[in-house]
Write a protein that holds these residues in place. Structure first.
Motif, mmCIF file in Angstrom:
data_model
loop_
_atom_site.group_PDB
_atom_site.id
_atom_site.type_symbol
_atom_site.label_atom_id
_atom_site.label_comp_id
_atom_site.label_asym_id
_atom_site.label_seq_id
_atom_site.Cartn_x
_atom_site.Cartn_y
_atom_site.Cartn_z
ATOM 1 N N MET A 1 -6.811 12.799 22.813
ATOM 2 C CA MET A 1 -7.459 11.924 21.854
ATOM 3 C C MET A 1 -8.390 10.953 22.594
ATOM 4 S SD MET A 1 -5.626 9.541 19.061
ATOM 5 C CE MET A 1 -5.227 10.650 17.740
ATOM 6 N N ALA A 2 -9.629 10.844 22.138
ATOM 7 C CA ALA A 2 -10.607 9.986 22.797
ATOM 8 C C ALA A 2 -10.378 8.527 22.412
ATOM 9 C CB ALA A 2 -12.010 10.408 22.398
ATOM 10 N N ARG A 3 -10.623 7.665 23.384
ATOM 11 C CA ARG A 3 -10.455 6.236 23.134
ATOM 12 C C ARG A 3 -11.691 5.658 22.451
ATOM 13 N NH1 ARG A 3 -8.034 3.144 28.388
ATOM 14 N NH2 ARG A 3 -5.872 3.680 28.016
ATOM 15 N N LYS A 4 -11.447 4.729 21.571
ATOM 16 C CA LYS A 4 -12.555 4.036 20.923
ATOM 17 C C LYS A 4 -13.042 2.925 21.853
ATOM 18 C CE LYS A 4 -11.432 4.612 16.062
ATOM 19 N NZ LYS A 4 -11.140 3.901 14.815
ATOM 20 N N ALA A 5 -14.328 2.635 21.784
ATOM 21 C CA ALA A 5 -14.877 1.537 22.571
ATOM 22 C C ALA A 5 -14.356 0.220 22.008
ATOM 23 C CB ALA A 5 -16.392 1.562 22.528
ATOM 24 N N LYS A 6 -13.979 -0.685 22.905
ATOM 25 C CA LYS A 6 -13.453 -1.980 22.456
ATOM 26 C C LYS A 6 -14.576 -2.848 21.941
ATOM 27 C CE LYS A 6 -9.410 -2.293 25.371
ATOM 28 N NZ LYS A 6 -8.712 -3.091 26.387
ATOM 29 N N LYS A 7 -14.293 -3.546 20.860
ATOM 30 C CA LYS A 7 -15.272 -4.472 20.308
ATOM 31 C C LYS A 7 -15.252 -5.762 21.128
ATOM 32 C CE LYS A 7 -15.089 -2.943 15.542
ATOM 33 N NZ LYS A 7 -14.833 -3.341 14.158
ATOM 34 N N ARG A 8 -16.344 -6.483 21.060
ATOM 35 C CA ARG A 8 -16.388 -7.770 21.737
ATOM 36 C C ARG A 8 -15.481 -8.734 20.994
ATOM 37 N NH1 ARG A 8 -21.963 -9.576 23.624
ATOM 38 N NH2 ARG A 8 -21.778 -10.974 21.865
ATOM 39 N N ARG A 9 -14.659 -9.441 21.733
ATOM 40 C CA ARG A 9 -13.682 -10.331 21.105
ATOM 41 C C ARG A 9 -13.849 -11.765 21.584
ATOM 42 N NH1 ARG A 9 -11.160 -7.566 17.020
ATOM 43 N NH2 ARG A 9 -10.679 -5.483 17.701
ATOM 44 N N TYR A 10 -13.574 -12.665 20.693
ATOM 45 C CA TYR A 10 -13.570 -14.083 21.011
ATOM 46 C C TYR A 10 -12.144 -14.593 20.834
ATOM 47 C CZ TYR A 10 -18.624 -13.848 20.348
ATOM 48 O OH TYR A 10 -19.947 -13.525 20.438
ATOM 49 N N SER A 11 -11.722 -15.536 21.678
ATOM 50 C CA SER A 11 -10.395 -16.103 21.508
ATOM 51 C C SER A 11 -10.404 -17.076 20.334
ATOM 52 C CB SER A 11 -9.964 -16.831 22.778
ATOM 53 O OG SER A 11 -10.806 -17.934 23.008
ATOM 54 N N ARG A 12 -9.233 -17.320 19.779
ATOM 55 C CA ARG A 12 -9.135 -18.248 18.650
ATOM 56 C C ARG A 12 -9.531 -19.657 19.064
ATOM 57 N NH1 ARG A 12 -3.581 -15.772 16.522
ATOM 58 N NH2 ARG A 12 -4.455 -14.150 15.215
ATOM 59 N N SER A 13 -9.171 -20.021 20.278
ATOM 60 C CA SER A 13 -9.496 -21.373 20.745
ATOM 61 C C SER A 13 -11.002 -21.553 20.922
ATOM 62 C CB SER A 13 -8.765 -21.673 22.054
ATOM 63 O OG SER A 13 -9.094 -20.704 23.019
ATOM 64 N N SER A 14 -11.717 -20.471 21.261
ATOM 65 C CA SER A 14 -13.178 -20.589 21.363
ATOM 66 C C SER A 14 -13.777 -20.790 19.971
ATOM 67 C CB SER A 14 -13.786 -19.366 22.038
ATOM 68 O OG SER A 14 -13.659 -18.223 21.223
ATOM 69 N N GLY A 15 -13.150 -20.170 18.968
ATOM 70 C CA GLY A 15 -13.586 -20.367 17.586
ATOM 71 C C GLY A 15 -13.409 -21.805 17.146
ATOM 72 N N SER A 16 -12.354 -22.444 17.631
ATOM 73 C CA SER A 16 -12.131 -23.850 17.260
ATOM 74 C C SER A 16 -13.177 -24.757 17.904
ATOM 75 C CB SER A 16 -10.729 -24.303 17.651
ATOM 76 O OG SER A 16 -10.589 -24.315 19.056
ATOM 77 N N ASP A 17 -13.647 -24.387 19.107
ATOM 78 C CA ASP A 17 -14.719 -25.151 19.757
ATOM 79 C C ASP A 17 -16.013 -25.063 18.949
ATOM 80 O OD1 ASP A 17 -13.253 -26.120 21.835
ATOM 81 O OD2 ASP A 17 -13.945 -24.653 23.310
ATOM 82 N N VAL A 18 -16.312 -23.863 18.479
ATOM 83 C CA VAL A 18 -17.509 -23.658 17.662
ATOM 84 C C VAL A 18 -17.371 -24.421 16.352
ATOM 85 C CG1 VAL A 18 -18.896 -21.952 16.413
ATOM 86 C CG2 VAL A 18 -18.053 -21.427 18.685
ATOM 87 N N GLU A 19 -16.182 -24.382 15.794
ATOM 88 C CA GLU A 19 -15.913 -25.075 14.533
ATOM 89 C C GLU A 19 -16.131 -26.583 14.667
ATOM 90 O OE1 GLU A 19 -12.097 -25.380 11.521
ATOM 91 O OE2 GLU A 19 -12.250 -23.638 12.857
ATOM 92 N N SER A 20 -15.639 -27.159 15.763
ATOM 93 C CA SER A 20 -15.801 -28.606 15.955
ATOM 94 C C SER A 20 -17.272 -28.958 16.178
ATOM 95 C CB SER A 20 -14.960 -29.090 17.132
ATOM 96 O OG SER A 20 -15.426 -28.516 18.334
ATOM 97 N N GLU A 21 -18.007 -28.077 16.874
ATOM 98 C CA GLU A 21 -19.442 -28.318 17.075
ATOM 99 C C GLU A 21 -20.205 -28.235 15.754
ATOM 100 O OE1 GLU A 21 -22.529 -29.652 19.119
ATOM 101 O OE2 GLU A 21 -20.553 -29.344 20.022
ATOM 102 N N MET A 22 -19.786 -27.318 14.871
ATOM 103 C CA MET A 22 -20.417 -27.194 13.561
ATOM 104 C C MET A 22 -20.176 -28.457 12.722
ATOM 105 S SD MET A 22 -22.213 -24.538 13.298
ATOM 106 C CE MET A 22 -22.528 -24.565 11.559
ATOM 107 N N ARG A 23 -18.982 -29.039 12.853
ATOM 108 C CA ARG A 23 -18.688 -30.287 12.137
ATOM 109 C C ARG A 23 -19.632 -31.392 12.602
ATOM 110 N NH1 ARG A 23 -13.210 -29.620 13.315
ATOM 111 N NH2 ARG A 23 -12.213 -28.382 11.726
ATOM 112 N N ARG A 24 -19.824 -31.466 13.935
ATOM 113 C CA ARG A 24 -20.728 -32.476 14.499
ATOM 114 C C ARG A 24 -22.154 -32.240 14.023
ATOM 115 N NH1 ARG A 24 -20.860 -32.446 20.374
ATOM 116 N NH2 ARG A 24 -21.923 -34.412 20.140
ATOM 117 N N TYR A 25 -22.551 -30.962 13.927
ATOM 118 C CA TYR A 25 -23.904 -30.608 13.466
ATOM 119 C C TYR A 25 -24.109 -31.046 12.014
ATOM 120 C CZ TYR A 25 -27.247 -27.451 11.188
ATOM 121 O OH TYR A 25 -28.250 -26.926 10.414
#
Length: 100
Positions: A1-25
């Motif tokens: 069985m062939a392996r699927k290519a892994k998608k690019r992933r972001y950690s949850r904590s990096s999402g929280s950094d973006v979220e806090s920056e969006m609040r500031r924006y």
């Protein structure tokens, strides 16, 4: 069985950094540049990019930036099509002047 290519992933904590920056924006206090001296952040994309770069500096799991080589190729392709159009337009103008 062939392996699927892994998608690019972001950690949850990096999402929280973006979220806090969006609040500031949204509040209007987000600043760009080193030490926040560059002025106010004016676009959502810019705010997201700042949040991701902050997450990278903290060492969180964020995919690498796209290489500059691919973006420069896209720009040159657009420029060449513009130059072709402009040369066509100038030749049309010259022929129009001659006919007068």
């Amino acid at each position: 069985m062939a392996r699927k290519a892994k998608k690019r992933r972001y950690s949850r904590s990096s999402g929280s950094d973006v979220e806090s920056e969006m609040r500031r924006y949204k509040k209007g206090t987000a600043k760009s540049g080193r030490g926040g001296r560059g002025g106010r952040v004016k676009s959502r994309k810019q705010a997201i990019a700042i949040g991701l770069s902050k997450a990278r500096k903290k060492g969180k799991k964020v995919p690498k930036k796209a290489s500059k080589r691919t973006t420069s190729k896209k720009k040159t392709a657009k420029k060449s099509s513009k130059s072709k159009k402009s040369s066509r337009e100038t030749s049309k103008r010259k022929s129009a002047k001659r006919s007068r």
